[in-house]
Design a protein around this motif. Structure first.
Motif, PDB file in Angstrom:
ATOM      1  N   TYR B  31       0.822  -0.925   0.381  1.00 14.93           N
ATOM      2  CA  TYR B  31       0.232  -0.361  -0.116  1.00 14.93           C
ATOM      3  C   TYR B  31       0.967   1.388  -0.226  1.00 14.93           C
ATOM      4  O   TYR B  31       1.847   1.435   0.782  1.00 14.93           O
ATOM      5  CB  TYR B  31      -0.739   0.131   1.399  1.00 14.93           C
ATOM      6  CG  TYR B  31      -2.159  -0.730   1.334  1.00 14.93           C
ATOM      7  CD1 TYR B  31      -1.541  -1.978   1.954  1.00 14.93           C
ATOM      8  CD2 TYR B  31      -3.359  -0.109   1.063  1.00 14.93           C
ATOM      9  CE1 TYR B  31      -2.577  -3.110   1.186  1.00 14.93           C
ATOM     10  CE2 TYR B  31      -4.120  -1.345   0.835  1.00 14.93           C
ATOM     11  CZ  TYR B  31      -4.104  -2.710   1.329  1.00 14.93           C
ATOM     12  OH  TYR B  31      -5.599  -3.782   1.313  1.00 14.93           O
ATOM     13  N   PHE B  33       0.185   5.359   0.479  1.00 13.82           N
ATOM     14  CA  PHE B  33      -0.263   6.632   0.597  1.00 13.82           C
ATOM     15  C   PHE B  33       0.528   7.780   0.228  1.00 13.82           C
ATOM     16  O   PHE B  33       0.944   8.815   1.287  1.00 13.82           O
ATOM     17  CB  PHE B  33      -1.288   7.205   2.102  1.00 13.82           C
ATOM     18  CG  PHE B  33      -1.754   4.884   2.445  1.00 13.82           C
ATOM     19  CD1 PHE B  33      -0.915   4.024   2.281  1.00 13.82           C
ATOM     20  CD2 PHE B  33      -2.857   5.361   2.853  1.00 13.82           C
ATOM     21  CE1 PHE B  33      -1.331   2.785   3.348  1.00 13.82           C
ATOM     22  CE2 PHE B  33      -3.568   4.442   2.530  1.00 13.82           C
ATOM     23  CZ  PHE B  33      -3.011   2.678   3.536  1.00 13.82           C
ATOM     24  N   TYR B  48      -4.994   6.476  -2.368  1.00 13.17           N
ATOM     25  CA  TYR B  48      -3.961   5.573  -2.024  1.00 13.17           C
ATOM     26  C   TYR B  48      -3.573   3.960  -2.820  1.00 13.17           C
ATOM     27  O   TYR B  48      -5.060   4.341  -3.436  1.00 13.17           O
ATOM     28  CB  TYR B  48      -4.695   5.533  -0.202  1.00 13.17           C
ATOM     29  CG  TYR B  48      -5.555   4.026  -0.558  1.00 13.17           C
ATOM     30  CD1 TYR B  48      -6.925   5.088  -0.043  1.00 13.17           C
ATOM     31  CD2 TYR B  48      -5.287   2.970  -0.389  1.00 13.17           C
ATOM     32  CE1 TYR B  48      -7.365   3.370   0.032  1.00 13.17           C
ATOM     33  CE2 TYR B  48      -6.123   2.295   0.190  1.00 13.17           C
ATOM     34  CZ  TYR B  48      -7.212   2.240  -0.041  1.00 13.17           C
ATOM     35  OH  TYR B  48      -8.475   1.729   0.716  1.00 13.17           O
ATOM     36  N   PHE B  91       3.271  14.329   2.822  1.00 13.77           N
ATOM     37  CA  PHE B  91       3.707  12.779   2.625  1.00 13.77           C
ATOM     38  C   PHE B  91       3.789  12.196   2.052  1.00 13.77           C
ATOM     39  O   PHE B  91       2.068  12.015   1.257  1.00 13.77           O
ATOM     40  CB  PHE B  91       3.520  12.370   4.631  1.00 13.77           C
ATOM     41  CG  PHE B  91       3.803  13.786   5.055  1.00 13.77           C
ATOM     42  CD1 PHE B  91       2.764  14.688   5.808  1.00 13.77           C
ATOM     43  CD2 PHE B  91       5.474  13.368   5.694  1.00 13.77           C
ATOM     44  CE1 PHE B  91       4.056  15.614   7.059  1.00 13.77           C
ATOM     45  CE2 PHE B  91       5.934  14.589   6.872  1.00 13.77           C
ATOM     46  CZ  PHE B  91       5.259  15.201   7.429  1.00 13.77           C
ATOM     47  N   SER B  95       2.956   0.717   3.686  1.00 10.01           N
ATOM     48  CA  SER B  95       2.586   0.025   4.201  1.00 10.01           C
ATOM     49  C   SER B  95       2.048  -1.663   4.038  1.00 10.01           C
ATOM     50  O   SER B  95       1.917  -1.715   2.060  1.00 10.01           O
ATOM     51  CB  SER B  95       1.304   0.266   5.753  1.00 10.01           C
ATOM     52  OG  SER B  95      -0.306  -0.345   4.679  1.00 10.01           O
ATOM     53  N   LEU B  96       2.461  -2.614   4.994  1.00 13.56           N
ATOM     54  CA  LEU B  96       2.456  -4.292   4.316  1.00 13.56           C
ATOM     55  C   LEU B  96       0.705  -4.326   4.269  1.00 13.56           C
ATOM     56  O   LEU B  96      -0.143  -3.588   4.408  1.00 13.56           O
ATOM     57  CB  LEU B  96       2.382  -5.022   5.332  1.00 13.56           C
ATOM     58  CG  LEU B  96       4.267  -5.116   5.420  1.00 13.56           C
ATOM     59  CD1 LEU B  96       4.928  -6.124   6.278  1.00 13.56           C
ATOM     60  CD2 LEU B  96       4.756  -5.950   3.890  1.00 13.56           C
ATOM     61  N   GLY B  97      -0.107  -5.490   2.879  1.00 13.61           N
ATOM     62  CA  GLY B  97      -0.946  -5.544   3.123  1.00 13.61           C
ATOM     63  C   GLY B  97      -1.844  -7.069   3.910  1.00 13.61           C
ATOM     64  O   GLY B  97      -0.826  -7.477   4.794  1.00 13.61           O
ATOM     65  N   PRO B  99      -4.824  -9.158   6.589  1.00 16.43           N
ATOM     66  CA  PRO B  99      -5.811  -9.014   7.641  1.00 16.43           C
ATOM     67  C   PRO B  99      -4.524  -8.976   8.574  1.00 16.43           C
ATOM     68  O   PRO B  99      -5.018  -9.052   9.712  1.00 16.43           O
ATOM     69  CB  PRO B  99      -6.574  -9.401   7.645  1.00 16.43           C
ATOM     70  CG  PRO B  99      -6.355 -10.639   6.352  1.00 16.43           C
ATOM     71  CD  PRO B  99      -5.675  -9.892   5.596  1.00 16.43           C
ATOM     72  N   THR B 101      -1.375  -8.783   9.240  1.00 16.36           N
ATOM     73  CA  THR B 101      -0.384  -8.387   9.117  1.00 16.36           C
ATOM     74  C   THR B 101      -0.503  -6.806   9.738  1.00 16.36           C
ATOM     75  O   THR B 101      -1.356  -6.188  10.109  1.00 16.36           O
ATOM     76  CB  THR B 101       0.577  -7.365   7.686  1.00 16.36           C
ATOM     77  OG1 THR B 101      -0.484  -7.238   7.125  1.00 16.36           O
ATOM     78  CG2 THR B 101       0.840  -8.979   6.732  1.00 16.36           C
ATOM     79  N   SER B 102       0.594  -6.131   9.853  1.00 11.13           N
ATOM     80  CA  SER B 102       0.596  -4.783  10.926  1.00 11.13           C
ATOM     81  C   SER B 102      -0.052  -4.160   9.514  1.00 11.13           C
ATOM     82  O   SER B 102       0.269  -3.910   8.666  1.00 11.13           O
ATOM     83  CB  SER B 102       1.282  -4.662  11.075  1.00 11.13           C
ATOM     84  OG  SER B 102       1.581  -2.700  11.497  1.00 11.13           O
ATOM     85  N   ASN B 103      -1.207  -2.814   9.951  1.00  7.71           N
ATOM     86  CA  ASN B 103      -1.592  -2.479   9.094  1.00  7.71           C
ATOM     87  C   ASN B 103      -0.569  -0.786   9.707  1.00  7.71           C
ATOM     88  O   ASN B 103      -0.883   0.722   9.025  1.00  7.71           O
ATOM     89  CB  ASN B 103      -3.679  -1.407  10.207  1.00  7.71           C
ATOM     90  CG  ASN B 103      -4.027  -2.112   9.340  1.00  7.71           C
ATOM     91  OD1 ASN B 103      -4.166  -3.612  10.599  1.00  7.71           O
ATOM     92  ND2 ASN B 103      -4.777  -2.775   8.356  1.00  7.71           N
ATOM     93  N   GLU B 104       0.457  -0.900  10.504  1.00  5.42           N
ATOM     94  CA  GLU B 104       1.074   0.460  10.834  1.00  5.42           C
ATOM     95  C   GLU B 104       1.755   0.709   9.243  1.00  5.42           C
ATOM     96  O   GLU B 104       2.364   0.516   8.338  1.00  5.42           O
ATOM     97  CB  GLU B 104       2.285  -0.156  11.273  1.00  5.42           C
ATOM     98  CG  GLU B 104       3.357   1.120  11.955  1.00  5.42           C
ATOM     99  CD  GLU B 104       4.365   1.029  12.321  1.00  5.42           C
ATOM    100  OE1 GLU B 104       4.652   0.086  12.757  1.00  5.42           O
ATOM    101  OE2 GLU B 104       5.661   2.289  12.574  1.00  5.42           O
ATOM    102  N   GLN B 105       1.565   2.483   9.544  1.00  5.37           N
ATOM    103  CA  GLN B 105       2.608   3.023   7.505  1.00  5.37           C
ATOM    104  C   GLN B 105       3.303   3.673   8.310  1.00  5.37           C
ATOM    105  O   GLN B 105       3.419   4.600   9.103  1.00  5.37           O
ATOM    106  CB  GLN B 105       1.516   4.129   7.900  1.00  5.37           C
ATOM    107  CG  GLN B 105      -0.310   3.858   6.801  1.00  5.37           C
ATOM    108  CD  GLN B 105      -1.569   4.467   6.264  1.00  5.37           C
ATOM    109  OE1 GLN B 105      -1.282   6.108   6.130  1.00  5.37           O
ATOM    110  NE2 GLN B 105      -2.507   4.422   6.290  1.00  5.37           N
ATOM    111  N   PHE B 107       6.126   6.608   7.292  1.00  5.60           N
ATOM    112  CA  PHE B 107       5.743   7.662   6.654  1.00  5.60           C
ATOM    113  C   PHE B 107       7.215   8.063   5.549  1.00  5.60           C
ATOM    114  O   PHE B 107       7.934   7.945   6.617  1.00  5.60           O
ATOM    115  CB  PHE B 107       5.538   8.656   7.437  1.00  5.60           C
ATOM    116  CG  PHE B 107       3.424   9.112   7.628  1.00  5.60           C
ATOM    117  CD1 PHE B 107       3.095   7.940   8.583  1.00  5.60           C
ATOM    118  CD2 PHE B 107       3.556   9.724   7.055  1.00  5.60           C
ATOM    119  CE1 PHE B 107       1.712   7.579   8.763  1.00  5.60           C
ATOM    120  CE2 PHE B 107       1.681   9.952   7.096  1.00  5.60           C
ATOM    121  CZ  PHE B 107       0.775   8.922   8.205  1.00  5.60           C
ATOM    122  N   GLY B 108       7.215   8.659   4.722  1.00  3.70           N
ATOM    123  CA  GLY B 108       8.483   9.702   4.919  1.00  3.70           C
ATOM    124  C   GLY B 108       9.330  11.537   5.452  1.00  3.70           C
ATOM    125  O   GLY B 108       7.918  10.940   5.797  1.00  3.70           O
TER     126      GLY B 108
END
Lengths: 113, 116
Positions: B31, B33, B48, B91, B95-97, B99, B101-105, B107-108
């Motif tokens: 993913y 964004f 996204y 920004f 994130s990984l995809g 269900p 996996t962690s939804n953590e995004q 950021f750059g």
């Protein structure tokens, strides 16, 4: 769509005191609630998250609580330190919307030494 | 991994000019964004992608904004023509995809855009 409200917008505490930031969400299907910390001039970074099958989660001085019935969740920081000063964002997400997060408006926390 | 990479870090341009912001996500992330951050409007999701395909662009403010992801390693956000109200920090996050996996995004560092 999801709507996330965050309060307060600013919060000033004395070093050593506790700080609490609260968020409400509108979509009962949301099941993932992260908190991000953004220091001045830096990028947002994840500090803690909670899923809807858990009511509370702790990591050292920070904790998050979730009330699914009331659709609100809170961030608690104990023994605050000057380096905790930053903007904190809550967010909500649901699996069937991929990893899309809806962020709250942010809380500027100032910890006075 | 170097994390999410964005370029340029700062961009100053004049009203009416085309602006291109670039992003390289973390390798293996499904993913990507694009967000815009301003004092007035906070952190807004613009668009996204999942596996290089745009999924939700409802946050793109108007037709002057467009974003593409030609491959898994690159995305760009274009503003044409730019206006002073587009001034913000943009920004990119990845994130990984899935269900499980962690939804953590992640950021750059952001691109600070100033349109004069």
């Amino acid at each position: 769509g999801e709507n996330v409200e965050q309060h307060p917008s600013t919060l000033s505490v004395q070093e050593g005191d506790s700080a609490v930031i609260k968020c409400t969400y509108s979509d009962s299907a949301s099941n993932y609630f992260p908190w991000y910390k953004q220091e001045l001039g830096k990028r947002p970074q994840l500090i803690i998250d909670i899923r809807s099958n858990v009511g509370e989660k702790k990591d050292q001085r920070i904790a998050v609580t979730l009330n699914k019935t009331a659709k609100h969740f809170s961030l608690h920081i104990t023994e605050t330190q000057p380096e905790d000063s930053a903007v904190y964002f809550c967010a909500a997400s649901k699996n069937n919307a991929g990893n899309m997060l809806t962020f709250g408006g942010g809380t500027r926390l100032m910890v006075k030494p | 991994d170097a994390g999410v990479i964005q370029s340029p870090r700062h961009e100053v341009t004049e009203m009416g000019q085309e602006v291109t912001l670039r992003c390289k996500p973390i390798s293996g992330h499904d993913y990507l964004f694009w967000y815009r951050q301003t004092m007035m409007r906070g952190l807004e999701l613009l668009i996204y992608f999942n596996n290089n395909v745009p999924i939700d662009d409802s946050g793109m403010p108007e037709d002057r904004f467009s974003a593409k992801m030609p491959n898994a390693s690159f995305s760009n956000l274009k503003i044409q023509p730019s206006e002073p109200r587009d001034s913000a920090v943009y920004f990119c996050a990845s994130s990984l995809g899935g269900p499980s996996t962690s939804n953590e995004q992640f950021f750059g560092p952001g691109t600070r855009l100033t349109v004069l």
